[in-house]
Design a protein around this motif. Structure first.
Motif, PDB file in Angstrom:
ATOM      1  N   SER A   7      -3.131 -19.086  21.333  1.00 34.25           N
ATOM      2  CA  SER A   7      -4.300 -18.213  21.473  1.00 34.25           C
ATOM      3  C   SER A   7      -5.238 -18.684  22.573  1.00 34.25           C
ATOM      4  O   SER A   7      -6.284 -18.080  22.790  1.00 34.25           O
ATOM      5  N   TYR A   8      -4.887 -19.775  23.262  1.00 30.03           N
ATOM      6  CA  TYR A   8      -5.750 -20.297  24.329  1.00 30.03           C
ATOM      7  C   TYR A   8      -5.408 -19.633  25.662  1.00 30.03           C
ATOM      8  O   TYR A   8      -4.250 -19.262  25.901  1.00 30.03           O
ATOM      9  N   LEU A  17       5.420 -16.201  22.040  1.00 29.49           N
ATOM     10  CA  LEU A  17       4.365 -16.918  22.759  1.00 29.49           C
ATOM     11  C   LEU A  17       4.468 -18.419  22.524  1.00 29.49           C
ATOM     12  O   LEU A  17       4.178 -19.205  23.431  1.00 29.49           O
ATOM     13  N   ARG A  18       4.911 -18.832  21.337  1.00 30.35           N
ATOM     14  CA  ARG A  18       5.139 -20.270  21.109  1.00 30.35           C
ATOM     15  C   ARG A  18       6.202 -20.795  22.065  1.00 30.35           C
ATOM     16  O   ARG A  18       6.084 -21.901  22.602  1.00 30.35           O
ATOM     17  N   ILE A  64       9.184 -10.972  27.950  1.00 30.49           N
ATOM     18  CA  ILE A  64       8.183  -9.904  28.088  1.00 30.49           C
ATOM     19  C   ILE A  64       7.276  -9.857  26.866  1.00 30.49           C
ATOM     20  O   ILE A  64       6.060  -9.657  26.982  1.00 30.49           O
ATOM     21  N   ALA A  65       7.828 -10.081  25.681  1.00 32.07           N
ATOM     22  CA  ALA A  65       7.004 -10.110  24.465  1.00 32.07           C
ATOM     23  C   ALA A  65       5.967 -11.222  24.545  1.00 32.07           C
ATOM     24  O   ALA A  65       4.810 -11.048  24.144  1.00 32.07           O
ATOM     25  N   ALA A  66       6.376 -12.370  25.084  1.00 31.38           N
ATOM     26  CA  ALA A  66       5.443 -13.492  25.220  1.00 31.38           C
ATOM     27  C   ALA A  66       4.331 -13.169  26.208  1.00 31.38           C
ATOM     28  O   ALA A  66       3.155 -13.480  25.967  1.00 31.38           O
ATOM     29  N   GLN A  67       4.688 -12.546  27.321  1.00 32.93           N
ATOM     30  CA  GLN A  67       3.669 -12.201  28.325  1.00 32.93           C
ATOM     31  C   GLN A  67       2.689 -11.165  27.775  1.00 32.93           C
ATOM     32  O   GLN A  67       1.479 -11.237  28.035  1.00 32.93           O
ATOM     33  N   LEU A  68       3.190 -10.197  27.020  1.00 35.94           N
ATOM     34  CA  LEU A  68       2.309  -9.212  26.402  1.00 35.94           C
ATOM     35  C   LEU A  68       1.357  -9.869  25.415  1.00 35.94           C
ATOM     36  O   LEU A  68       0.172  -9.520  25.334  1.00 35.94           O
TER      37      LEU A  68
END
Length: 504
Positions: free
Chosen positions: A333-334, A372-373, A433-437
């Motif tokens: 979340s940072y 994102l992790r 792409i999911a991580a970038q979003l």
């Protein structure tokens, strides 16, 4: 401190405690309080409330190296003495009787002499020279509380105007609510803190005073402010001008006051609107409206108060002793630069092979936050050297981490990296792409990333909808909106429908 918590406050980079303690000791008001605590002795006399009796103020001013005959010096001495008392640097014994009265409340034989209390150096004074940095900072925080309480009190002119016929303060006329004023100042400091630590903010760049005032007055999403709102911004700005003048000597802020000439020549509307949005107008020097910046000591102090109020305000290094699972969940979340700083602090005390293995294990998962992790894990692995290679190779066959491992090895020119199969390529594309979003939302750069990831795969959208990834449909819908090639975008929308249809 009663500030509203911010859900995604990035971690602040605090200076070392020893450096902050040195800053505290040289803050003018705190330094003066320490000098007066050392000056206090058996002959020091105080009145009710522990204030120095008026006759001793010139002597106290002289002890501070100030002109004992100057009225302003007496004010400085009085302020410093109040801080010394409030922090425990001085122990006072207040007079047992009201001045000029006997024990029964009537004028006594010695009524000509005012009763007074005594003051001596307090036990905490020794901490200034022999205590740990944390002890000095605790004393400074107590001093800050004292100064903030004073800053929330109306100025003397307003108090005099509000006196009723009996010499009591008419609070209805004054329109002053102590709790409301304290909350307002706490909110201002919380907003200044947020503006300082937010992604893209320059910690050494001061904030225009009108911007800070507007952040407390103007509703979110408001367009052109009304005249009434402009007047409120102007009033708030002038309150802050007075309050920051009081807060600067304790070392909380660096402050440039509102230009006195500007006050003389401008009306309220111009004061409020001329720099209300912090516009860098070539025809207007925004600094004339006042500029404020939290010092490193100020960042420490505001954060400490927010923590005491129950607000979550992370600092870089907080996660150094936590597991990799806690680290990756938190830094997800940072903002990117803050995540990098926290990861760097976490890696600093660990052996690389073990740390890499722990990070990779924590990056697994099919929950919503997993992509994102994995992105943060990839960032954490970026600076790792050859000693990380065995741990990375160990996950080459892992369906969730194999693509990440191949990217890491290929970037280092390793020759014998096995090629990924089609299923892994598609899965990694969806995950990326999911991580970038999740990290940045629909940024301007994302369409280019989508085009790059799909350009080298014939029939990409005919196959990708079958990928067993929780975010497949979500990613394809985003590609249908954002892909720069209209034909590809249409294919992405069709593939998203198929992906939605096949999921229970």
């Amino acid at each position: 401190m009663s500030a509203e918590p911010h859900p995604t406050l990035p971690p602040v980079r605090l200076h070392p405690d020893a450096e902050l303690a040195r800053d505290a000791l040289v803050a003018p008001l705190f330094a003066r309080a320490v000098r007066l605590a050392r000056w206090a002795g058996p002959d020091t006399r105080v009145d009710v409330g522990g204030e120095l009796v008026a006759a001793q103020l010139p002597e106290a001013a002289a002890a501070l190296g100030l002109d004992a005959t100057d009225a302003e010096s007496a004010v400085y001495a009085s302020q410093a003495w109040r801080v010394a008392v409030d922090t425990g640097l001085v122990d006072v014994t207040e007079p047992e009787e009201e001045p000029g009265e006997g024990a029964d409340g009537v004028e006594g034989a010695d009524a000509g002499e005012e009763a007074s209390g005594t003051a001596l150096p307090g036990e905490d004074l020794a901490l200034v020279t022999s205590g740990a940095p944390g002890d000095v900072l605790d004393l400074w925080l107590a001093a800050l509380d004292s100064v903030l309480a004073d800053a929330a009190v109306p100025d003397l002119d307003d108090l005099v105007d509000a006196l009723d016929a009996g010499g009591e303060i008419d609070f209805d006329q004054l329109d002053w609510n102590p709790r409301r004023e304290a909350d307002f100042l706490d909110g201002v400091l919380a907003n200044l803190y947020l503006l300082t630590v937010s992604e893209g903010a320059a910690a050494d760049r001061p904030v225009p005073l009108p911007v800070l005032a507007a952040s407390m007055v103007m509703p979110d999403g408001m367009g052109e402010p009304t005249d009434a709102v402009l007047e409120q911004v102007s009033d708030a700005m002038m309150r802050l001008d007075d309050q920051f003048r009081q807060l600067e000597p304790i070392g909380l802020v660096e402050f440039r006051p509102v230009d006195e000439e500007l006050l003389a020549e401008a009306d309220d509307e111009r004061i409020a609107s001329g720099a209300a949005a912090g516009r860098d107008d070539a025809d207007e020097d925004v600094s004339r409206y006042g500029m404020v910046r939290l010092t490193p000591l100020g960042l420490y102090g505001v954060r400490a108060r927010m923590l005491e109020a129950g607000v979550e305000v992370p600092a870089v290094g907080d996660l150094a002793d936590k597991g990799a699972d806690v680290l990756l969940d938190a830094v997800s979340s940072y903002p990117e630069s803050a995540a990098e700083a926290e990861i760097e602090a976490w890696l600093a005390g660990r052996e690389v092979p073990e740390a890499v293995a722990e990070l990779l294990d924590a990056a697994r998962g099919d929950d919503e936050g997993a992509p994102l992790r994995r992105l943060r894990c990839q960032q954490a692995l970026a600076p790792a050297g050859p000693e990380a290679e065995p741990a990375v190779r160990a996950v080459l066959d892992d369906p969730e981490l194999g693509g990440l491992a191949r990217v890491w090895l290929a970037e280092r020119g390793v020759a014998d990296v096995p090629a990924p199969d089609g299923a892994m390529v598609f899965w990694l594309t969806v995950d990326t792409i999911a991580a970038q979003l999740a990290a940045d939302g629909e940024t301007e750069e994302l369409p280019l990333l989508m085009a790059t990831l799909t350009a080298h795969h014939t029939g990409f959208f005919e196959q990708v909808w079958r990928v067993e990834h929780p975010a497949t449909a979500y990613v394809l819908e985003a590609m249908g909106r954002l892909h720069p090639d209209k034909k590809a975008a249409k294919e992405a929308r069709k593939a998203a429908f198929k992906a939605r249809s096949r999921r229970p």
